[in-house]
Design a protein around this motif. Structure first.
Motif, PDB file in Angstrom:
ATOM      1  N   PHE A  23       0.818  -1.205   0.000  1.00 31.13           N
ATOM      2  CA  PHE A  23       0.000   0.000   0.000  1.00 31.13           C
ATOM      3  C   PHE A  23       0.855   1.261   0.000  1.00 31.13           C
ATOM      4  CE2 PHE A  23      -3.491  -2.844   1.467  1.00 31.13           C
ATOM      5  CZ  PHE A  23      -4.371  -2.560   0.423  1.00 31.13           C
ATOM      6  N   TYR A  40      -2.171  -1.978 -10.827  1.00 30.79           N
ATOM      7  CA  TYR A  40      -2.064  -2.615  -9.516  1.00 30.79           C
ATOM      8  C   TYR A  40      -2.009  -4.141  -9.589  1.00 30.79           C
ATOM      9  CZ  TYR A  40      -6.976  -3.803 -10.069  1.00 30.79           C
ATOM     10  OH  TYR A  40      -8.154  -4.308 -10.548  1.00 30.79           O
ATOM     11  N   MET A  44       0.078  -6.336  -6.936  1.00 27.93           N
ATOM     12  CA  MET A  44      -0.730  -7.076  -5.971  1.00 27.93           C
ATOM     13  C   MET A  44      -0.401  -8.564  -6.026  1.00 27.93           C
ATOM     14  SD  MET A  44      -4.859  -7.396  -5.437  1.00 27.93           S
ATOM     15  CE  MET A  44      -5.138  -5.695  -5.001  1.00 27.93           C
ATOM     16  N   HIS A 114      -8.980  -4.179  -4.197  1.00 28.95           N
ATOM     17  CA  HIS A 114      -8.306  -3.759  -2.973  1.00 28.95           C
ATOM     18  C   HIS A 114      -9.123  -4.026  -1.713  1.00 28.95           C
ATOM     19  CE1 HIS A 114      -5.541  -1.869  -5.791  1.00 28.95           C
ATOM     20  NE2 HIS A 114      -4.659  -2.135  -4.818  1.00 28.95           N
TER      21      HIS A 114
END
Length: 139
Positions: A23, A40, A44, A114
């Motif tokens: 993050f 992302y 991730m 997320h």
């Protein structure tokens, strides 16, 4: 400290540390990029893979450091593990409703992914914390 308690501490550290780094790297992009345009997926997946690999490697290292304890698991260890996983299941089940709601409201995949990732992280942390507390204070 039993091997299972050591494993709970290791899991807690990884479950907290890897997402913090992920993050932090992600939030650095926020001032200059619209969040829905941030790439992302690869980071991730890297964070998830890193957490899995770190858990495996550190557990093996802990087992090598104290091989006599590594294969010992008594009834108390099993009950504590069951309790931690049981509570984590409920945490995950409840938190999974958030990305489900975001999906139904047609939010961007960024937010859905997320919130689901955060649900997994909080579930893992809950499991570890419950186990650590159970080891320290008893069932």
């Amino acid at each position: 400290m039993s091997f299972e308690e050591k494993h709970a501490w290791i899991y807690a550290a990884i479950a907290a540390g890897v997402p913090v780094i992920y993050f932090a790297l992600l939030l650095r992009q926020v001032p200059t990029t619209d969040v829905t345009q941030i790439a992302y997926v690869t980071p991730m997946l890297a964070a998830i893979g890193t957490a899995i690999a770190a858990n495996i490697i550190t557990t093996i290292a802990a087992a090598l450091a104290s091989p006599k304890e590594a294969d010992k698991k008594d009834e108390r260890d099993k009950q504590i593990n069951r309790l931690g996983e049981h509570i984590a299941f409920y945490v995950m089940s409840i938190l999974a409703l958030i990305p489900l709601g975001l999906t139904m409201a047609e939010f961007a995949p960024f937010w859905i992914a997320h919130t689901l990732y955060l649900a997994f992280v909080l579930s893992a942390l809950t499991s570890s914390i419950v186990k650590i507390v159970a080891y320290r204070r008893g069932l």
